[in-house]
Structures are given as structure tokens and as C-alpha cells.
Design a protein around this motif. Structure first.
Motif, mmCIF file in Angstrom:
data_model
loop_
_atom_site.group_PDB
_atom_site.id
_atom_site.type_symbol
_atom_site.label_atom_id
_atom_site.label_comp_id
_atom_site.label_asym_id
_atom_site.label_seq_id
_atom_site.Cartn_x
_atom_site.Cartn_y
_atom_site.Cartn_z
ATOM 1 N N MET A 1 33.321 34.222 34.231
ATOM 2 C CA MET A 1 33.197 33.938 35.661
ATOM 3 C C MET A 1 34.254 32.009 35.830
ATOM 4 O O MET A 1 34.741 32.319 36.269
ATOM 5 C CB MET A 1 31.482 34.028 36.296
ATOM 6 C CG MET A 1 32.541 33.576 37.911
ATOM 7 S SD MET A 1 32.665 34.712 39.175
ATOM 8 C CE MET A 1 31.872 35.164 39.958
ATOM 9 N N GLN A 2 33.424 31.634 34.748
ATOM 10 C CA GLN A 2 33.882 29.828 34.762
ATOM 11 C C GLN A 2 35.554 30.555 34.351
ATOM 12 O O GLN A 2 36.401 29.297 34.510
ATOM 13 C CB GLN A 2 33.125 29.908 33.467
ATOM 14 C CG GLN A 2 32.215 28.679 34.125
ATOM 15 C CD GLN A 2 31.351 27.759 32.691
ATOM 16 O OE1 GLN A 2 31.851 28.361 31.300
ATOM 17 N NE2 GLN A 2 30.204 26.911 33.563
ATOM 18 N N ASN A 3 35.916 31.027 33.082
ATOM 19 C CA ASN A 3 37.263 30.942 33.336
ATOM 20 C C ASN A 3 38.184 31.606 34.475
ATOM 21 O O ASN A 3 39.030 30.985 34.102
ATOM 22 C CB ASN A 3 37.807 32.101 31.953
ATOM 23 C CG ASN A 3 36.903 31.490 30.147
ATOM 24 O OD1 ASN A 3 37.427 30.380 30.395
ATOM 25 N ND2 ASN A 3 36.958 32.588 29.766
ATOM 26 N N MET A 4 37.249 32.889 34.781
ATOM 27 C CA MET A 4 38.147 32.793 36.438
ATOM 28 C C MET A 4 38.549 32.084 36.982
ATOM 29 O O MET A 4 39.750 31.858 37.674
ATOM 30 C CB MET A 4 37.948 34.582 36.891
ATOM 31 C CG MET A 4 38.364 34.718 37.794
ATOM 32 S SD MET A 4 38.029 36.657 37.987
ATOM 33 C CE MET A 4 36.539 36.716 39.003
ATOM 34 N N MET A 5 37.972 30.793 37.431
ATOM 35 C CA MET A 5 37.865 30.334 38.271
ATOM 36 C C MET A 5 38.362 28.938 37.994
ATOM 37 O O MET A 5 39.413 28.529 38.797
ATOM 38 C CB MET A 5 36.588 29.478 38.412
ATOM 39 C CG MET A 5 35.566 30.301 39.672
ATOM 40 S SD MET A 5 36.021 30.492 40.595
ATOM 41 C CE MET A 5 35.768 28.668 41.861
ATOM 42 N N LYS A 6 38.467 29.225 36.351
ATOM 43 C CA LYS A 6 39.678 28.304 35.788
ATOM 44 C C LYS A 6 41.006 28.275 36.200
ATOM 45 O O LYS A 6 41.973 27.367 36.516
ATOM 46 C CB LYS A 6 39.634 27.604 34.439
ATOM 47 C CG LYS A 6 38.555 26.462 34.268
ATOM 48 C CD LYS A 6 38.088 26.492 32.969
ATOM 49 C CE LYS A 6 37.221 25.564 31.904
ATOM 50 N NZ LYS A 6 36.643 25.822 30.679
ATOM 51 N N GLN A 7 41.088 29.898 35.725
ATOM 52 C CA GLN A 7 42.353 30.325 35.882
ATOM 53 C C GLN A 7 43.489 30.279 37.119
ATOM 54 O O GLN A 7 44.262 30.130 38.134
ATOM 55 C CB GLN A 7 42.872 31.599 35.568
ATOM 56 C CG GLN A 7 42.657 32.182 34.316
ATOM 57 C CD GLN A 7 43.775 31.644 33.492
ATOM 58 O OE1 GLN A 7 43.312 30.522 32.624
ATOM 59 N NE2 GLN A 7 45.028 32.502 33.014
ATOM 60 N N MET A 8 42.080 30.386 38.589
ATOM 61 C CA MET A 8 42.196 30.736 39.899
ATOM 62 C C MET A 8 42.705 28.939 40.070
ATOM 63 O O MET A 8 43.789 28.740 40.852
ATOM 64 C CB MET A 8 41.335 31.046 40.430
ATOM 65 C CG MET A 8 40.857 32.259 40.456
ATOM 66 S SD MET A 8 41.975 32.963 41.352
ATOM 67 C CE MET A 8 41.180 33.268 43.209
ATOM 68 N N GLN A 9 42.162 27.819 39.583
ATOM 69 C CA GLN A 9 42.829 26.343 40.190
ATOM 70 C C GLN A 9 43.797 26.129 39.280
ATOM 71 O O GLN A 9 45.003 25.496 40.168
ATOM 72 C CB GLN A 9 41.196 25.552 39.693
ATOM 73 C CG GLN A 9 39.951 26.008 40.321
ATOM 74 C CD GLN A 9 39.026 24.506 39.053
ATOM 75 O OE1 GLN A 9 38.858 24.868 38.400
ATOM 76 N NE2 GLN A 9 37.459 24.420 40.000
ATOM 77 N N LYS A 10 43.856 26.900 38.380
ATOM 78 C CA LYS A 10 45.455 26.210 37.633
ATOM 79 C C LYS A 10 46.758 27.202 38.946
ATOM 80 O O LYS A 10 47.536 26.096 39.116
ATOM 81 C CB LYS A 10 45.485 26.913 36.387
ATOM 82 C CG LYS A 10 45.220 25.733 35.047
ATOM 83 C CD LYS A 10 45.535 26.790 33.545
ATOM 84 C CE LYS A 10 44.868 26.026 32.859
ATOM 85 N NZ LYS A 10 45.408 26.835 31.302
ATOM 86 N N MET A 11 46.353 27.793 38.933
ATOM 87 C CA MET A 11 46.844 28.603 39.724
ATOM 88 C C MET A 11 47.438 28.125 41.168
ATOM 89 O O MET A 11 48.336 27.942 41.783
ATOM 90 C CB MET A 11 46.706 30.198 39.944
ATOM 91 C CG MET A 11 48.171 31.016 40.862
ATOM 92 S SD MET A 11 47.529 32.517 41.210
ATOM 93 C CE MET A 11 46.291 33.250 42.013
ATOM 94 N N GLN A 12 46.675 27.710 41.942
ATOM 95 C CA GLN A 12 46.220 27.120 43.443
ATOM 96 C C GLN A 12 47.206 26.318 43.256
ATOM 97 O O GLN A 12 47.801 25.188 43.587
ATOM 98 C CB GLN A 12 45.065 26.825 43.474
ATOM 99 C CG GLN A 12 44.772 26.603 44.207
ATOM 100 C CD GLN A 12 43.661 26.422 45.349
ATOM 101 O OE1 GLN A 12 42.671 26.113 44.326
ATOM 102 N NE2 GLN A 12 43.352 25.295 46.699
ATOM 103 N N LYS A 13 47.172 24.968 41.787
ATOM 104 C CA LYS A 13 47.435 23.788 41.653
ATOM 105 C C LYS A 13 48.697 24.272 41.142
ATOM 106 O O LYS A 13 49.919 23.311 41.899
ATOM 107 C CB LYS A 13 46.543 23.228 40.155
ATOM 108 C CG LYS A 13 48.029 21.374 40.153
ATOM 109 C CD LYS A 13 47.140 21.176 38.207
ATOM 110 C CE LYS A 13 47.728 19.848 38.467
ATOM 111 N NZ LYS A 13 47.813 19.222 37.473
#
Length: 103
Positions: A6-18
Motif C-alpha cells: 500500500m505504501q509503494n502504491m501511494m508513493k507511485q500515485m504521488q510520483k504520477m500526480q507530481k
């Protein structure tokens, strides 16, 4: 194990959002030109779809045919807007592939 995923997925989402935000900012700074009448009318539009410049060559101005001038300006504006939309779809489409999200 699930918490880590879940943490990895959240980090990926944040990267994509940025990356999406950076792409939107770059797009907003670009200028797009639309033309009509063989270059007699040129309209410049920002990536945010704001008209920033209109150039009309003197020889296209005919006081007896204002309608033609109006049509040429409309055609140039629509040409520039089409270019903004195409670039937006190309740039932002990389983030929404397969998601079926409207812009």
C-alpha cells in the motif's frame, strides 16, 4: 506485507500526480499559433486557451467585406484551439491511458 504494498502504491500515485502537475504547468506555458487565409491572420493562444496575440495583415482588411475578416479570425482561433487540444491530449494522455477519464 500488505502495508508495504500500500505504501509503494501511494508513493507511485504521488510520483504520477507530481509528473501530471509538471506536465500541466509546461503545457500552460506553451504558445500555439493558428492561422487562416494563407497566413493573413495569425492567432497565438496559451496552453490555458487564452488568446495572447492576434496579427492581421493589412492587405486582408477590406471595409466592404468585414464578414470575411471575421470568418478568418474565427478560423485562426479555432485552428490554434485545436492545436492546444491535440497537445493536451498527447501530453496528458500518457497519464490516463486505460482509465477512460475526461480532461
Amino acid at each position: 506485507m500488505r502495508g508495504g504494498n500500500m505504501q509503494n502504491m501511494m508513493k507511485q500515485m504521488q510520483k504520477m500526480q507530481k509528473k501530471m502537475q509538471e506536465a500541466q504547468e509546461e503545457l500552460a506555458e506553451k504558445k500555439f499559433e493558428g492561422t487562416a487565409g494563407g497566413g493573413m491572420i495569425t492567432v497565438s493562444i496559451s496552453g490555458q486557451k487564452e488568446v495572447v496575440d492576434v496579427q492581421i495583415k493589412e492587405e486582408v482588411v477590406d471595409p466592404d467585406d468585414i464578414e470575411m475578416l471575421q470568418d478568418l479570425v474565427l478560423a485562426a482561433v479555432n485552428d490554434a484551439l485545436k492545436k492546444v487540444d491535440e497537445e493536451t491530449n498527447k501530453t496528458m494522455g500518457q497519464f490516463t491511458k486505460g482509465m477512460n477519464l475526461p480532461f
